[in-house]
Design a protein around this motif. Structure first.
Motif, PDB file in Angstrom:
ATOM      1  N   GLY A   1      49.297  31.623  38.285  1.00 52.78           N
ATOM      2  CA  GLY A   1      50.235  32.645  37.815  1.00 52.78           C
ATOM      3  C   GLY A   1      51.688  32.251  38.022  1.00 52.78           C
TER       4      GLY A   1
ATOM      5  N   GLU B   1      50.000  34.790  33.298  1.00 52.18           N
ATOM      6  CA  GLU B   1      49.674  35.839  34.258  1.00 52.18           C
ATOM      7  C   GLU B   1      50.828  35.987  35.244  1.00 52.18           C
ATOM      8  OE1 GLU B   1      46.566  37.017  37.807  1.00 52.18           O
ATOM      9  OE2 GLU B   1      46.423  35.052  36.867  1.00 52.18           O
TER      10      GLU B   1
ATOM     11  N   GLY C   1      52.962  38.021  29.180  1.00 50.07           N
ATOM     12  CA  GLY C   1      51.515  38.059  29.000  1.00 50.07           C
ATOM     13  C   GLY C   1      51.132  38.046  27.531  1.00 50.07           C
TER      14      GLY C   1
END
Ligand code: SF4
Length: 248
Positions: A140, A178, A172
């Motif tokens: 992420g 993420e 996103g």
């Protein structure tokens, strides 16, 4: 920017409307804006310098490179005297030196000035993110928004911040990234405030965009903000604080 396109939503436009519908009208429909101030010009210069610095070659991440980017980014407007220009210019150098000491070369930086643009029902939602970093564990990313730090900010406010929540949705939807962390980089203080990103609030954010978007389409001017503390009270023809009350 499509100033008057009511089908384009971005954070600044939504924030203007939520602050006061007449502020939205003043900036986005009448296309007016108060002149630059020393503080707004300093903010522009520092933001531009950081974008230039982080988008440069990785081997050019010394303090000299950052200050050179600052010189190339300097925004001259809004200063009353050469002395004032010099004082603010020096303040900007100190701010960037603090930043460099705290953030270093920014080796985890994935993007700076990253644009996103996604369709949402009747609208397009757009924005530009100051910086996106890869998290150290490789899972992420973090959104970083530069704040000059003139006002005190808290982690609680960051967790519910509309701007960064819109950015997280944009990253996103556009890039499949993420987002796991939101950060404000407080430039004067040389500090970074971070919170985990909680995607469970996305529906609420989208509902606010929808509601505001509908009001923009209807040009709903049925309320006013707080004129006494409004940044454009001296210029706004609809001000209830009076247009000739400088300093109030
Ligand atoms: S001065 Fe008052 S009416 Fe005008 S934009 Fe500001 S809050 Fe709204």
């Amino acid at each position: 920017m499509a100033f008057s396109d009511p089908f384009e939503l971005n954070y600044s436009k939504v924030r203007a409307y939520l602050t006061c519908p007449f502020l939205y009208k003043y900036v986005y429909l009448d296309r007016k804006y108060p002149p630059h101030t020393p503080f707004s010009s300093l903010g522009i210069s520092v933001h531009r310098a950081l974008a230039r610095y982080h988008s440069g070659a990785r081997e050019k991440r010394g303090i000299g490179d950052l200050l050179s980017a600052y010189d190339d980014s300097w925004h001259h407007q809004g200063f009353a005297t050469p002395q004032q220009t010099l004082e603010f210019y020096r303040d900007g150098r100190r701010i960037l030196e603090n930043y460099w000491r705290a953030a270093g070369a920014g080796d985890g930086t994935m993007f700076t000035e990253k644009d996103f643009d996604f369709p949402f029902e009747r609208w397009r939602v757009r924005g530009t993110i100051d910086r996106v970093d890869r998290l150290p564990d490789g899972k992420g990313c973090a959104i970083i928004d530069y704040k000059m730090g003139f006002e005190k900010r808290t982690r609680e406010a960051l967790a519910g911040d509309l701007q960064l929540s819109i950015y997280a949705i944009g990253l996103g939807r556009n890039f499949g990234l993420e987002v796991r962390e939101l950060s404000w980089m407080m430039l004067i203080q040389g500090e970074r405030i971070s919170v985990p990103y909680d995607p469970s609030g996305e529906e609420k954010v989208l509902a606010l965009l929808r509601e505001t978007g509908e009001k923009l389409l209807a040009l709903d001017l049925s309320r006013k903000g707080d004129c006494a503390s409004c940044q454009i009270r001296k210029f706004c023809p609809d001000s209830e604080a009076g247009q000739d009350t400088p300093g109030h």
